[in-house]
Design a protein around this motif. Structure first.
Motif, short mmCIF file in Angstrom:
data_model
loop_
_atom_site.label_atom_id
_atom_site.label_comp_id
_atom_site.label_asym_id
_atom_site.label_seq_id
_atom_site.Cartn_x
_atom_site.Cartn_y
_atom_site.Cartn_z
N HIS A 49 1.73 28.92 38.70
CA HIS A 49 1.68 28.96 37.24
C HIS A 49 1.14 30.30 36.75
N GLU A 50 1.45 30.61 35.50
CA GLU A 50 0.98 31.85 34.90
C GLU A 50 -0.53 31.85 34.78
N ASN A 59 2.20 36.15 36.74
CA ASN A 59 2.42 35.11 37.74
C ASN A 59 2.63 35.78 39.09
N GLN A 113 3.50 40.69 32.79
CA GLN A 113 4.25 40.50 34.04
C GLN A 113 4.99 41.79 34.41
#
Length: 98
Positions: free
Chosen positions: A12-13, A22, A55
């Motif tokens: 999960h993030e 992530n 990300q």
């Protein structure tokens, strides 16, 4: 798209400084990129897209770190794939659209 819903909390993030990242997804992306390069894809023809700035920043660092490790002899990079990773661009979806 990589659906990590069924892989548990590790996939999960995480919020880091207000930016979602992530690590699990990034590791999968690096493996996919290595596979593409080993199969003859040119780094200039490959891009990584993410909706999140955090990300994208983390991916760019991962790509650079893999290349630095290969250059320093700290990674098994006999085929030169890791050395080419830093030339792959990670972009947000918005930025890729112009």
């Amino acid at each position: 798209m990589l659906d990590t819903t069924d892989l548990g909390a590790d996939a999960h993030e995480r919020e880091g400084g207000g930016k979602p990242t992530n690590a699990f997804e990034r590791a999968v992306v690096l493996d996919v990129l290595r596979g593409l390069l080993r199969r003859g894809a040119s780094p200039s023809e490959v891009y990584v897209l993410s909706p999140y700035n955090g990300q994208v920043d983390a991916l760019a660092k991962d790509l650079s770190d893999a290349t630095a490790a290969a250059s320093a002899g700290g990674a098994d990079d006999d085929d030169g794939v890791d050395a080419a990773l830093s030339t792959i661009e990670a972009l947000t979806i918005d930025r890729a659209q112009g």
